[in-house]
Design an enzyme around this catalytic site. Sequence first.
Site, PDB file in Angstrom:
ATOM      1  N   HIS A   1      -8.175   0.505   1.651  1.00  0.00           N
ATOM      2  CA  HIS A   1      -7.028  -0.363   1.975  1.00  0.00           C
ATOM      3  C   HIS A   1      -5.935   0.480   2.632  1.00  0.00           C
ATOM      4  CE1 HIS A   1      -2.955  -1.673   0.959  1.00  0.00           C
ATOM      5  NE2 HIS A   1      -3.375  -2.926   1.032  1.00  0.00           N
ATOM      6  N   ASN A   2      -5.644   1.615   2.033  1.00  0.00           N
ATOM      7  CA  ASN A   2      -4.576   2.467   2.573  1.00  0.00           C
ATOM      8  C   ASN A   2      -4.956   3.064   3.925  1.00  0.00           C
ATOM      9  OD1 ASN A   2      -3.420   1.889   0.102  1.00  0.00           O
ATOM     10  ND2 ASN A   2      -2.619   3.929  -0.193  1.00  0.00           N
TER      11      ASN A   2
ATOM     12  N   SER B   1      -1.645  -2.855  -5.032  1.00  0.00           N
ATOM     13  CA  SER B   1      -0.968  -2.814  -3.734  1.00  0.00           C
ATOM     14  C   SER B   1       0.086  -3.902  -3.620  1.00  0.00           C
ATOM     15  CB  SER B   1      -1.980  -2.996  -2.600  1.00  0.00           C
ATOM     16  OG  SER B   1      -1.287  -3.002  -1.366  1.00  0.00           O
TER      17      SER B   1
ATOM     18  N   LYS C   1      -9.092   0.783  -2.928  1.00  0.00           N
ATOM     19  CA  LYS C   1      -7.658   0.927  -2.626  1.00  0.00           C
ATOM     20  C   LYS C   1      -7.439   2.030  -1.578  1.00  0.00           C
ATOM     21  CE  LYS C   1      -3.195   0.336  -2.852  1.00  0.00           C
ATOM     22  NZ  LYS C   1      -2.443   1.504  -2.735  1.00  0.00           N
TER      23      LYS C   1
ATOM     24  N   GLU D   1      -4.322   0.484   6.278  1.00  0.00           N
ATOM     25  CA  GLU D   1      -2.844   0.389   6.366  1.00  0.00           C
ATOM     26  C   GLU D   1      -2.299   1.434   7.347  1.00  0.00           C
ATOM     27  OE1 GLU D   1      -0.736   0.409   2.458  1.00  0.00           O
ATOM     28  OE2 GLU D   1       0.354   2.140   3.231  1.00  0.00           O
TER      29      GLU D   1
HETATM   30  C1  6PG Z   1       0.428  -0.161  -1.259  1.00  0.00           C
HETATM   31  C2  6PG Z   1       0.673   1.134  -0.524  1.00  0.00           C
HETATM   32  C3  6PG Z   1       1.103   2.237  -1.410  1.00  0.00           C
HETATM   33  C4  6PG Z   1       1.282   3.580  -0.693  1.00  0.00           C
HETATM   34  C5  6PG Z   1       2.354   3.612   0.317  1.00  0.00           C
HETATM   35  C6  6PG Z   1       2.734   4.993   0.817  1.00  0.00           C
HETATM   36  O1  6PG Z   1      -0.690  -0.640  -1.136  1.00  0.00           O
HETATM   37  O2  6PG Z   1       1.326  -0.688  -1.916  1.00  0.00           O
HETATM   38  O3  6PG Z   1      -0.508   1.534   0.112  1.00  0.00           O
HETATM   39  O4  6PG Z   1       0.119   2.387  -2.393  1.00  0.00           O
HETATM   40  O5  6PG Z   1       1.577   4.515  -1.642  1.00  0.00           O
HETATM   41  O6  6PG Z   1       2.013   2.817   1.396  1.00  0.00           O
HETATM   42  O7  6PG Z   1       1.673   5.706   1.369  1.00  0.00           O
HETATM   43  P1  6PG Z   1       1.975   6.966   2.283  1.00  0.00           P
HETATM   44  O8  6PG Z   1       3.139   7.695   1.670  1.00  0.00           O
HETATM   45  O9  6PG Z   1       0.762   7.809   2.299  1.00  0.00           O
HETATM   46  O10 6PG Z   1       2.349   6.409   3.624  1.00  0.00           O
END
Ligand code: 6PG
Length: 468
Positions: A187-188, A130, A184, A191
């Site tokens: 994490h997303n 990430s 991960k 996010e």
């Molecule tokens: C990271 C992000 C990355 C992710 C983007 C786009 O940790 O660097 O999580 O892995 O791919 O944030 O995600 P979306 O296209 O689903 O918004």
Amino acid sequence: MNQNENDFGLIGLGVMGRNFILNVADHGFSASGLDLDPEKVDALKKEAKGKSVIGTTKIEEFIASLKPPRVIMMLVPAGKPVDNVIEDLLSLVDKGDIIIDGGNSHFDDTDRRFDYLSSKGIQFMGIGVSGGSKGARFGPSMMPGGDENVYHRVQPIFEAVSAKVNGEPCVTFLGPKSAGNYVKMIHNGIEYALMQLISETYDFLKRGALLSNAEIKDVFSSWNQGRLASFLVEITAEIFEKKDDLGTGLLIDAILDKAKQKGTGKWTSQHAMDLGIPIPSIDIAVAMRGLSSFKEERVEAGAAYGKHDGQINMTKQEAIACAEAGLYFSYIISYAQGLSLLAAASSEKGYGLNIADIAKIWRGGCIIRAALLEKIRKTFADQKDLKNLILSADFVSELLSTEVLMRKFVIGGIEAGITAPAHTVCLSYYDSYKSPRLPTNLIQAQRDNFGSHTYERVDKSGIFHTEW
Ligand code: 6PG
């Protein structure tokens, strides 16, 4: 071309891959990059001038350049491309070589690939990476899963290239098989929730409290100096001063309000549903990306229902104070939900996750890095078996002390018709989670009434059914 010499191989020389390999080389490791696109290989060669890096479009040349047992990391789009690369590699690698998937792969795919490659004597690891392209270049947070002994072989490289917080690397071995990809994914999911919460907060300040873009920039900059300090708050401040190169004014006002998604948020919600763990902040964030994509319908509905002025009944200063407390409150609830899913999945899938370690490697490099994570790390280090972050005494007092402003924030938005579904859901989760009694006794009565589904009683043990 070097023969059998390079320490690290990377497949997929998009911006992430290129930056990662340059980062590896900066830390004294020799590296080889492979991509079928000659332009990408040329771009690597140009940027890597003077470094111990080679680039090629030929897989045989790539394999021959690596020191056995080879370490090969893929940074290619999740799904079929990962399987294709694995198949291409299989006829060329030797037993004991390590293949690492650094993409956002689904945990089921990682488990399948782990078993498949193990059966052929090839070591496989799924590592969540990430931090976007800048993170890849200057220090990502990395979430490795697989076989711990195999991890120890790549540990020096990953610790060197990862972000550091107080000198500690933002990478540590997490657990078997898909543990790294799973962490991960969570994490997303978090996010997604944080991004939705920040966007709702922006709407409250802009449409509700009539702050200008310049004022919003100042608000987020000042929040980034306090308890809300985090990467996403920091880049939000940056966004609110970026000029539009293709028009007049700021770029933010020219960007279409349709959010895309690649699936990791949805997978988080899907698996939470499978395990029966409530993570409504993440669910609503996924749903709102979906709703945002119905732009034409929204415009039509807007016309049908008439214009709403959206102004809240607060001074700018009151609105900013409520929004700050509200965002902090919802940040805590969102991390709490994501981590509660991690704990449940850890038992279900036998990952043996250490939540304090995960909070520790999320403190730097990754998209959800935040000052708050140090407090979260400490809480889980002190109380390993804590079921939910918001049960800990520290967070009870954090939430109690922000609750009044949080309610004003949500009520102010709702009254003005400013949509803040993720914040609303965070408050509802809090109110429900801390409620010893919920109205679900009525749901049980209804189920028994129409379908003889039975119920339990508050005063007697056993299973009951009534002829209603
Ligand atoms: C990271 C992000 C990355 C992710 C983007 C786009 O940790 O660097 O999580 O892995 O791919 O944030 O995600 P979306 O296209 O689903 O918004």
